[in-house]
Design a protein around this motif. Structure first.
Motif, PDB file in Angstrom:
ATOM      1  N   CYS A   1      73.556 127.408-138.554  1.00 17.81           N
ATOM      2  CA  CYS A   1      72.890 126.927-137.348  1.00 17.81           C
ATOM      3  C   CYS A   1      71.387 127.093-137.512  1.00 17.81           C
ATOM      4  CB  CYS A   1      73.371 127.687-136.114  1.00 17.81           C
ATOM      5  SG  CYS A   1      72.532 127.233-134.581  1.00 17.81           S
ATOM      6  N   GLY A   2      70.644 125.998-137.390  1.00  7.58           N
ATOM      7  CA  GLY A   2      69.191 126.037-137.473  1.00  7.58           C
ATOM      8  C   GLY A   2      68.567 125.635-136.142  1.00  7.58           C
ATOM      9  N   THR A   3      67.619 126.436-135.649  1.00  6.51           N
ATOM     10  CA  THR A   3      66.963 126.156-134.367  1.00  6.51           C
ATOM     11  C   THR A   3      65.464 126.419-134.482  1.00  6.51           C
ATOM     12  OG1 THR A   3      67.436 128.406-133.618  1.00  6.51           O
ATOM     13  CG2 THR A   3      68.963 126.694-132.936  1.00  6.51           C
ATOM     14  N   THR A   4      64.699 125.610-133.779  1.00  5.88           N
ATOM     15  CA  THR A   4      63.253 125.809-133.713  1.00  5.88           C
ATOM     16  C   THR A   4      62.738 125.257-132.396  1.00  5.88           C
ATOM     17  OG1 THR A   4      61.162 125.501-134.896  1.00  5.88           O
ATOM     18  CG2 THR A   4      62.623 123.608-134.775  1.00  5.88           C
ATOM     19  N   THR A   5      61.588 125.768-131.931  1.00  4.07           N
ATOM     20  CA  THR A   5      60.960 125.314-130.693  1.00  4.07           C
ATOM     21  C   THR A   5      59.507 124.952-130.979  1.00  4.07           C
ATOM     22  OG1 THR A   5      62.365 126.761-129.352  1.00  4.07           O
ATOM     23  CG2 THR A   5      60.385 125.916-128.314  1.00  4.07           C
ATOM     24  N   LEU A   6      59.090 123.801-130.446  1.00  2.00           N
ATOM     25  CA  LEU A   6      57.721 123.336-130.633  1.00  2.00           C
ATOM     26  C   LEU A   6      57.153 122.848-129.302  1.00  2.00           C
ATOM     27  CD1 LEU A   6      59.429 121.889-133.378  1.00  2.00           C
ATOM     28  CD2 LEU A   6      57.085 122.302-134.125  1.00  2.00           C
ATOM     29  N   TRP A   7      55.822 122.883-129.219  1.00  4.08           N
ATOM     30  CA  TRP A   7      55.119 122.458-128.005  1.00  4.08           C
ATOM     31  C   TRP A   7      54.488 121.097-128.245  1.00  4.08           C
ATOM     32  CZ3 TRP A   7      49.543 124.016-126.528  1.00  4.08           C
ATOM     33  CH2 TRP A   7      49.223 123.513-125.261  1.00  4.08           C
ATOM     34  N   LEU A   8      54.886 120.102-127.438  1.00  2.19           N
ATOM     35  CA  LEU A   8      54.285 118.774-127.469  1.00  2.19           C
ATOM     36  C   LEU A   8      53.288 118.701-126.323  1.00  2.19           C
ATOM     37  CD1 LEU A   8      57.510 116.626-128.025  1.00  2.19           C
ATOM     38  CD2 LEU A   8      55.910 117.423-129.743  1.00  2.19           C
ATOM     39  N   ARG A   9      52.032 118.891-126.628  1.00  8.95           N
ATOM     40  CA  ARG A   9      51.023 118.974-125.580  1.00  8.95           C
ATOM     41  C   ARG A   9      50.756 117.603-124.970  1.00  8.95           C
ATOM     42  NH1 ARG A   9      44.791 120.909-126.280  1.00  8.95           N
ATOM     43  NH2 ARG A   9      44.510 118.688-126.641  1.00  8.95           N
TER      44      ARG A   9
END
Length: 715
Positions: free
Chosen positions: A525-533
């Motif tokens: 399981c691969g997870t990541t979080t990013l901010w799209l400004r």
């Protein structure tokens, strides 16, 4: 000597700035020594406390500690109010004291702090009452000496007897309010609860049960007041109401004492119409299993404890229960929030119910524990007021009033929490609405006259898929289990000045087979979080649910548009649905793969979750309505607002020492969490993690280009 003592007193603030203005009030706690202190411990919070043992009546001889020792002890007390034996030994060795002296100092401190807080609160109540009486007297004099409009002469009111009666009634009301406030305050237990662990959910003594009942009654009064008050207490915003900071701080001090350093406040209120009767909703909220199922995206787990009160006539009216709940947000970067609460349901009126939660940490006596196990959140009176509208719907007013350790929240998520969008009232209420609409769709599919076995099977499959996805995407980043291996993979997204590095959490799970001679199954399981400004969550959600554009990012689409086989609307607005899609993708054995997908959106965020399922297995589940034999690996996206869309959190919250990254405009952005799961062979290749990481970065880059995001930052 007098002059020297005066000089020391004048300079004490310069020498010991952390002691503050309460230095003189701390003199009682600063007199320590072995003489005059009984071995019969009278503090119920002390581990050596023995009920019924008589106190020693030896004369008390005090020893005053030097100011530097007092300062050190106060600093230690702020960190932990109940140090264990090892910690006391360390403090004593550092200050040159005996461990028993340190122990007695902490006992005295714990005994005196609630008294000092109560005295301060009583003074405030007396001052408020005197102010009200003075204002009332001024009004009376103004009425008795008012001027005649025509001639300007001083005249009496047109009916002095009626005016006198009105003033007497007003004075009686003020006196009644004062007496009720004083009585409620005397019942409140001012005990700090931030160095304590999760409380045992078993009530040991009758006194504890009575203390919990008093705590529930006092908190319910506060909750009902909050639920019915208007703009005098609440500040209207575009996303609901936020509690004024001054009032929130007063209530916090009233129930639990001083707010710990580093703690922030979230206090929000929202109202909406929800499908179902009041008794149905109360029954769901008072059943821990149903409550967890109703809020799968918020409630990670819940444990029911003892019933403090079973209710009236076997109903939920005045039922009080202990609970321990763990709450989560859809990102592996956000730590879960654990609360020990009392849940109290009460029939307020003929068709109106209140279900209130409040923390109980500190209400019951607790054993001494280390600071490493302290609770990072305390819940002030929160919950919902439910009014049956007699048309199949209820008007629900939801309130969340909590104080949490903001130092544990990642910087990118601070605005989301401060705006009340992470675990605030709007998210709870939106989740309740969406789940009730989903239940209505599932209920209609079970109508024997509709012959909707396929619809029932699809909806039940989707429920199972979503529950699995929440576990994959919402588990904390540092979470590890005995059957898993967690690591981090770092890869690049974009090129040139738009390039950013994304950290992907990689978790390898091992599922032990219960069937003999079958090998264990490995999952990655691969997870990541990013901010799209500056990119609204609606834009990201609209792109991801578009079947015609799916081939741009989904490997299951196999480079071609997917075909929509079944669409089941699960509520309003458009986009809340469960779908079955067909693509050209096969599993290598000419077995066609279908895609089960659920999309849902509301003001608190959006989800796009999907899982590949073999065509034969899907149709079997649709024909029988049985999904127990199916297992699948859901992947998908959680899209949350970034909390920067407006300045609503600045209206009602106190200034914080920590600041989130500023946005150059008032346009809200998105916090995008991506989660993918795949099954690994029994001997996985060494580059499996690297391939998963690169694939996730490829998907995120496609999304960034499609929604025209100028800036993307890792969280």
């Amino acid at each position: 000597m007098e002059k020297r003592g005066q000089q020391v007193n004048e300079n004490r603030h310069d020498l010991y700035p952390n002691i503050g203005n309460d230095y003189q009030e701390d003199v009682v706690e600063d007199h320590l020594g072995d003489e005059g202190y009984s071995d019969a411990h009278t503090d119920p919070e002390d581990e050596d406390y023995v009920p019924g043992r008589k106190q020693s009546k030896a004369p008390v001889k005090h020893k005053r500690l030097p100011p530097h020792q007092v300062q050190e002890l106060i600093a230690a007390y702020e960190q932990c109010t109940h140090p264990d034996a090892k910690t006391r030994q360390e403090i004593a060795g550092r200050l040159g004291l005996q461990p028993k002296q340190v122990k007695i100092w902490f006992q005295n401190r714990r005994f005196q702090m609630p008294k000092k807080a109560q005295v301060k609160e009583n003074k405030q109540i007396q001052q408020d009452n005197a102010s009200l009486q003075s204002e009332n007297q001024s009004l009376r004099q103004a009425m008795m000496t008012q001027s005649c409009i025509t001639c300007g002469s001083k005249t009496l009111p047109s009916n002095p007897l009626l005016e006198k009666q009105r003033l007497l009634i007003e004075n009686g009301r003020l006196k009644d309010e004062y007496l009720r406030a004083t009585a409620a305050h005397s019942k409140t237990i001012h005990t700090s609860a931030f160095a304590g662990p999760a409380l045992p959910l078993i009530i040991g003594r009758g006194a504890d049960r009575e203390a919990l009942r008093r705590h529930a009654d006092t908190s319910m009064e506060q909750f009902l007041m909050l639920a019915t008050k208007g703009e005098s207490v609440w500040i209207p915003t575009t996303d609901g109401d936020m509690l004024g900071y001054n009032y929130g701080a007063t209530m916090s001090s009233f129930l639990f004492g001083v707010r710990p350093k580093g703690f922030a406040t979230e206090a929000t209120r929202d109202t909406a119409m929800v499908w179902g009767t009041a008794s149905d909703l109360v029954g769901i909220l008072m059943d821990t299993a149903c409550w967890s199922e109703m809020f799968p995206g918020i409630v990670a787990s819940v444990t029911a404890g003892d019933l403090v009160s079973t209710g009236i006539f076997a109903s939920c009216d005045r039922q009080i229960q202990l609970m321990n709940a763990e709450l989560w947000v859809q990102s592996p970067r956000v730590p879960n929030r654990t609360v020990n609460i009392l849940r109290f349901s009460k029939l307020v009126d003929e068709k109106q119910w209140a279900v209130m939660d409040v923390s109980v940490d500190g209400v019951l006596g607790q054993e001494e524990v280390s600071t490493s196990r302290y609770m990072g959140c305390r819940l002030l009176p929160s919950g919902c007021l439910i009014e049956d509208m007699n048309n199949g719907y209820c008007k629900v007013t939801w309130i969340v009033h909590a104080e949490y350790d903001e130092t544990t929240v990642p910087m990118m998520f601070k605005p989301l929490f401060r705006a009340g969008q992470a675990l605030g009232a709007r998210r709870w209420l939106a989740s309740l609405q969406r789940q009730r609409e989903y239940d209505a769709a599932l209920h209609s599919s079970r109508d024997p006259g509709n012959n909707n076995t396929a619809k029932t099977g699809i909806l039940k499959l989707a429920q199972q898929m979503m529950a699995t996805f929440y576990t994959a995407v919402s588990g904390p980043f540092t979470q590890t289990k005995a059957t898993s291996n967690t690591s981090e993979w770092v890869g690049s997204i974009g090129t040139g000045i738009e390039r950013c590095d994304a950290t992907v959490r990689m978790v390898t799970l091992k599922k032990t087979s219960t069937v003999a001679r079958e090998s264990d199954t490995l999952f990655l399981c691969g997870t990541t979080t990013l901010w799209l400004r500056g990119i609204l969550p609606e834009s990201v959600f609209s792109y991801l649910r578009n079947e015609q554009l799916r081939a741009e990012w989904d490997i299951l689409a196999n480079g071609a548009p997917v075909e929509l086989l079944r669409y089941i609307a699960t509520g309003y607005p458009v986009g809340n649905a469960v779908s079955v899609l067909r693509s050209n993708y096969t599993d290598g054995t000419n077995n066609k793969i279908l895609i089960l997908q659920e999309t849902c959106t509301d003001s608190s965020g959006s989800l796009v979750v999907f899982a590949p399922i073999g065509e034969e297995s899907m149709y079997a589940a649709m024909n029988s309505g049985d999904n127990t034999s199916l297992s699948f690996l859901p992947s998908g996206f959680a899209i949350l607002p970034d909390g920067r869309g407006n300045a609503r959190h600045d209206l009602a919250t106190a200034p914080s020492t920590s600041r989130a990254p500023a946005c150059s405009s008032n346009t809200g952005g998105s916090l995008l969490t991506v989660a993918y799961q795949v099954m690994l062979p029994s001997s996985p290749p060494g580059n499996a993690v690297d391939e998963m990481g690169k694939f996730i970065c490829h998907v995120v880059e496609k999304i960034k280009i499609a929604v025209k995001a100028d800036i993307m930052l890792p969280v």
